[in-house]
Design an enzyme around this catalytic site. Structure first.
Site, PDB file in Angstrom:
ATOM      1  N   ASP A  45     -16.306  17.930 -41.457  1.00 11.53           N
ATOM      2  CA  ASP A  45     -15.471  16.811 -41.950  1.00 11.53           C
ATOM      3  C   ASP A  45     -14.092  16.982 -41.407  1.00 11.53           C
ATOM      4  O   ASP A  45     -13.275  17.301 -41.484  1.00 11.53           O
ATOM      5  CB  ASP A  45     -15.222  16.849 -43.445  1.00 11.53           C
ATOM      6  CG  ASP A  45     -14.348  15.680 -43.933  1.00 11.53           C
ATOM      7  OD1 ASP A  45     -14.903  14.493 -43.832  1.00 11.53           O
ATOM      8  OD2 ASP A  45     -13.095  16.005 -44.432  1.00 11.53           O
ATOM      9  N   LYS A  75     -13.157   9.815 -40.209  1.00 10.89           N
ATOM     10  CA  LYS A  75     -12.659   8.585 -41.296  1.00 10.89           C
ATOM     11  C   LYS A  75     -11.726   7.916 -40.324  1.00 10.89           C
ATOM     12  O   LYS A  75     -10.976   8.041 -39.554  1.00 10.89           O
ATOM     13  CB  LYS A  75     -11.687   9.170 -42.163  1.00 10.89           C
ATOM     14  CG  LYS A  75     -12.344  10.532 -43.041  1.00 10.89           C
ATOM     15  CD  LYS A  75     -11.524  11.032 -44.041  1.00 10.89           C
ATOM     16  CE  LYS A  75     -11.875  12.277 -44.793  1.00 10.89           C
ATOM     17  NZ  LYS A  75     -11.733  13.542 -43.827  1.00 10.89           N
ATOM     18  N   HIS A 108     -10.544   6.018 -44.953  1.00 13.19           N
ATOM     19  CA  HIS A 108      -9.900   7.258 -45.334  1.00 13.19           C
ATOM     20  C   HIS A 108      -9.147   6.946 -46.604  1.00 13.19           C
ATOM     21  O   HIS A 108      -8.886   7.614 -47.701  1.00 13.19           O
ATOM     22  CB  HIS A 108      -8.897   7.482 -44.344  1.00 13.19           C
ATOM     23  CG  HIS A 108      -8.360   9.038 -44.202  1.00 13.19           C
ATOM     24  ND1 HIS A 108      -8.377   9.711 -43.133  1.00 13.19           N
ATOM     25  CD2 HIS A 108      -8.236   9.629 -45.549  1.00 13.19           C
ATOM     26  CE1 HIS A 108      -7.844  10.836 -43.558  1.00 13.19           C
ATOM     27  NE2 HIS A 108      -7.701  11.040 -44.666  1.00 13.19           N
TER      28      HIS A 108
HETATM   29  P1  NAP Z   1      -9.004  23.209 -49.549  1.00 12.63           P
HETATM   30  O1  NAP Z   1      -9.989  23.357 -48.771  1.00 12.63           O
HETATM   31  O2  NAP Z   1      -9.194  23.246 -50.957  1.00 12.63           O
HETATM   32  O3  NAP Z   1      -8.114  24.468 -49.364  1.00 12.63           O
HETATM   33  C1  NAP Z   1      -7.510  24.997 -47.895  1.00 12.63           C
HETATM   34  C2  NAP Z   1      -6.515  25.803 -48.173  1.00 12.63           C
HETATM   35  O4  NAP Z   1      -7.100  27.135 -48.850  1.00 12.63           O
HETATM   36  C3  NAP Z   1      -6.074  26.522 -46.883  1.00 12.63           C
HETATM   37  O5  NAP Z   1      -4.583  26.570 -47.072  1.00 12.63           O
HETATM   38  C4  NAP Z   1      -6.693  27.513 -46.631  1.00 12.63           C
HETATM   39  O6  NAP Z   1      -6.027  28.462 -45.770  1.00 12.63           O
HETATM   40  C5  NAP Z   1      -7.059  28.227 -47.867  1.00 12.63           C
HETATM   41  N1  NAP Z   1      -8.277  28.899 -48.197  1.00 12.63           N
HETATM   42  C6  NAP Z   1      -9.432  28.507 -47.672  1.00 12.63           C
HETATM   43  N2  NAP Z   1     -10.385  29.514 -48.103  1.00 12.63           N
HETATM   44  C7  NAP Z   1      -9.960  30.181 -48.859  1.00 12.63           C
HETATM   45  C8  NAP Z   1     -10.354  31.487 -49.792  1.00 12.63           C
HETATM   46  N3  NAP Z   1     -11.681  31.585 -49.675  1.00 12.63           N
HETATM   47  N4  NAP Z   1      -9.367  32.177 -50.205  1.00 12.63           N
HETATM   48  C9  NAP Z   1      -8.032  31.868 -50.173  1.00 12.63           C
HETATM   49  N5  NAP Z   1      -7.718  30.993 -49.599  1.00 12.63           N
HETATM   50  C10 NAP Z   1      -8.502  29.710 -48.801  1.00 12.63           C
HETATM   51  O7  NAP Z   1      -8.078  21.937 -49.270  1.00 12.63           O
HETATM   52  P2  NAP Z   1      -8.047  21.046 -48.235  1.00 12.63           P
HETATM   53  O8  NAP Z   1      -7.642  21.430 -46.923  1.00 12.63           O
HETATM   54  O9  NAP Z   1      -6.830  20.120 -48.680  1.00 12.63           O
HETATM   55  O10 NAP Z   1      -9.179  19.929 -48.534  1.00 12.63           O
HETATM   56  C11 NAP Z   1     -10.509  20.477 -47.937  1.00 12.63           C
HETATM   57  C12 NAP Z   1     -10.764  19.122 -46.713  1.00 12.63           C
HETATM   58  O11 NAP Z   1     -10.951  17.961 -47.495  1.00 12.63           O
HETATM   59  C13 NAP Z   1      -9.794  19.025 -45.673  1.00 12.63           C
HETATM   60  O12 NAP Z   1      -9.820  19.851 -44.635  1.00 12.63           O
HETATM   61  C14 NAP Z   1     -10.233  17.573 -45.255  1.00 12.63           C
HETATM   62  O13 NAP Z   1     -11.528  17.765 -44.248  1.00 12.63           O
HETATM   63  C15 NAP Z   1     -10.584  17.026 -46.675  1.00 12.63           C
HETATM   64  N6  NAP Z   1      -9.448  16.259 -47.111  1.00 12.63           N
HETATM   65  C16 NAP Z   1      -9.371  15.070 -47.392  1.00 12.63           C
HETATM   66  C17 NAP Z   1      -8.633  14.028 -47.625  1.00 12.63           C
HETATM   67  C18 NAP Z   1      -8.607  12.781 -48.015  1.00 12.63           C
HETATM   68  O14 NAP Z   1      -7.775  12.088 -48.309  1.00 12.63           O
HETATM   69  N7  NAP Z   1      -9.924  12.358 -47.906  1.00 12.63           N
HETATM   70  C19 NAP Z   1      -7.438  15.050 -48.308  1.00 12.63           C
HETATM   71  C20 NAP Z   1      -7.126  16.051 -48.220  1.00 12.63           C
HETATM   72  C21 NAP Z   1      -8.144  16.847 -47.576  1.00 12.63           C
HETATM   73  P3  NAP Z   1      -6.696  29.159 -44.404  1.00 12.63           P
HETATM   74  O15 NAP Z   1      -7.088  27.952 -43.377  1.00 12.63           O
HETATM   75  O16 NAP Z   1      -5.520  30.209 -43.794  1.00 12.63           O
HETATM   76  O17 NAP Z   1      -7.867  29.731 -44.707  1.00 12.63           O
END
Ligand code: NAP
Length: 296
Positions: A45, A75, A108
């Site tokens: 994604d 997006k 988005h």
């Molecule tokens: P997330 O996946 O919930 O969390 C990511 C964070 O957690 C990063 O800081 C990562 O750091 C850490 N992490 C990952 N695996 C871990 C584990 N097993 N243990 C501890 N920490 C861990 O948050 P997100 O990136 O906000 O959301 C995920 C995806 O959703 C995004 O990448 C994006 O594709 C999408 N998104 C979409 C929107 C929207 O508006 N549509 C908004 C936000 C996000 P490291 O990289 O250092 O592991």
């Protein structure tokens, strides 16, 4: 291992778990994608506004895995809303990714202060779908009222709605509205990532440190992240955790060898605070929304 899948409302199947790349630096993204594909992920994604579509494409090509096996989701950013603008946004994204077709193309933001452009953007997605350039279309950050308006004014029911969703903000009303319309809910920040956003101050509590989640994790010999992802998948949500760390990328995928009990699921559901960590989808964030997506 074959990843369990969810079937979208048009019959297209997507893996239950994908790799998110928001805030993945361009120079780290292709390695993260390659690392994910190596351990079995088949869904990435990204988004035009993340600035790393090119590196997502590079990571996919470097893996040697056949393109047809991988679900690429991206997006359209708000500055590209409007019918012609969104058709052009598709060309920009496919050029950067280096593939002619996309699996999932979504809006988005609802951008409610620019409703006509949002609806026109969605109609462009419908055209791309009809022309076979994308296999499914959808939305992100759509609350039930946004979805109702879209359903009333356009033809194709979105295949999915990607929203903030983790144990502290599980949006039951959004999930119910999505389900009633046949829209798959896809969880962003599924392990609470947004609570780690820089600049939010110290008052945020991370789900990673939650004692209930920690206890459930200990009972299964799993990590809090694995418990949260398993909870999402067991409730029928697509989850797209982000990591650029190979160990955590593998850890997040290793969620198919245990099952949470009904009681544990209920405990996780009960953690909802009703308070979002990310931006309010109704807020007009002019400077951010007007950010120009480069041609190359
Ligand atoms: P997330 O996946 O919930 O969390 C990511 C964070 O957690 C990063 O800081 C990562 O750091 C850490 N992490 C990952 N695996 C871990 C584990 N097993 N243990 C501890 N920490 C861990 O948050 P997100 O990136 O906000 O959301 C995920 C995806 O959703 C995004 O990448 C994006 O594709 C999408 N998104 C979409 C929107 C929207 O508006 N549509 C908004 C936000 C996000 P490291 O990289 O250092 O592991």
């Amino acid at each position: 291992m074959t990843t369990p899948t969810f079937t979208l409302n048009n019959g297209v199947q997507i893996p239950a778990i994908g790799l998110g790349v928001f805030q993945s630096k361009p120079e780290e993204t292709s390695a993260a994608v390659a690392s994910a594909l190596k351990v079995g992920y088949r869904h990435i994604d990204t988004a035009a506004v993340y600035g790393n579509e090119r590196q997502v494409g590079e990571g996919i090509r470097a893996s040697g895995i056949d393109r047809s096996e991988i679900v690429i989701e991206t997006k359209v950013w708000v500055s590209d809303y409007g019918y012609d603008e969104t058709l052009h946004a598709f060309e920009k994204s496919t050029r950067k990714l280096g593939f002619d077709e996309l699996d999932l193309l979504i809006l988005h933001q609802p951008a409610t202060h620019r409703l006509e452009q949002t609806l026109a953007a969605y109609r462009a997605l419908e055209t791309l779908l009809a022309d076979g350039r994308v296999r499914a279309i959808g939305v992100s950050n759509f609350m039930p009222d946004h979805l109702a308006r879209l359903l009333a004014e356009t033809e194709v029911v979105p295949a999915l709605n990607q929203v903030e969703l983790h144990p502290y903000f599980s949006q039951p009303t959004v999930q119910a509205a999505d389900a009633a319309a046949g829209v798959l809910t896809q969880a962003w920040s599924p392990i609470g990532g947004i609570t780690f956003y820089p600049g939010w101050g110290d008052h945020r509590r991370s789900v990673m440190d939650d004692p209930t989640i920690a206890a459930i994790a200990a009972a299964h010999g799993k990590s809090p992240a694995q418990v949260m992802l398993r909870w999402g998948i067991q409730e029928g949500r697509s989850v797209i955790p982000k990591s650029t760390n190979p160990t955590r990328i593998a850890e997040n995928f290793d969620v198919f060898d245990f099952e949470l009990s009904a009681e544990e699921m209920a405990q996780l559901d009960a953690l909802d605070t009703g308070v979002r960590s990310g931006p309010d989808p109704d807020e007009e964030r002019t400077e951010f929304f007007d950010r120009v997506i480069p041609e190359e």
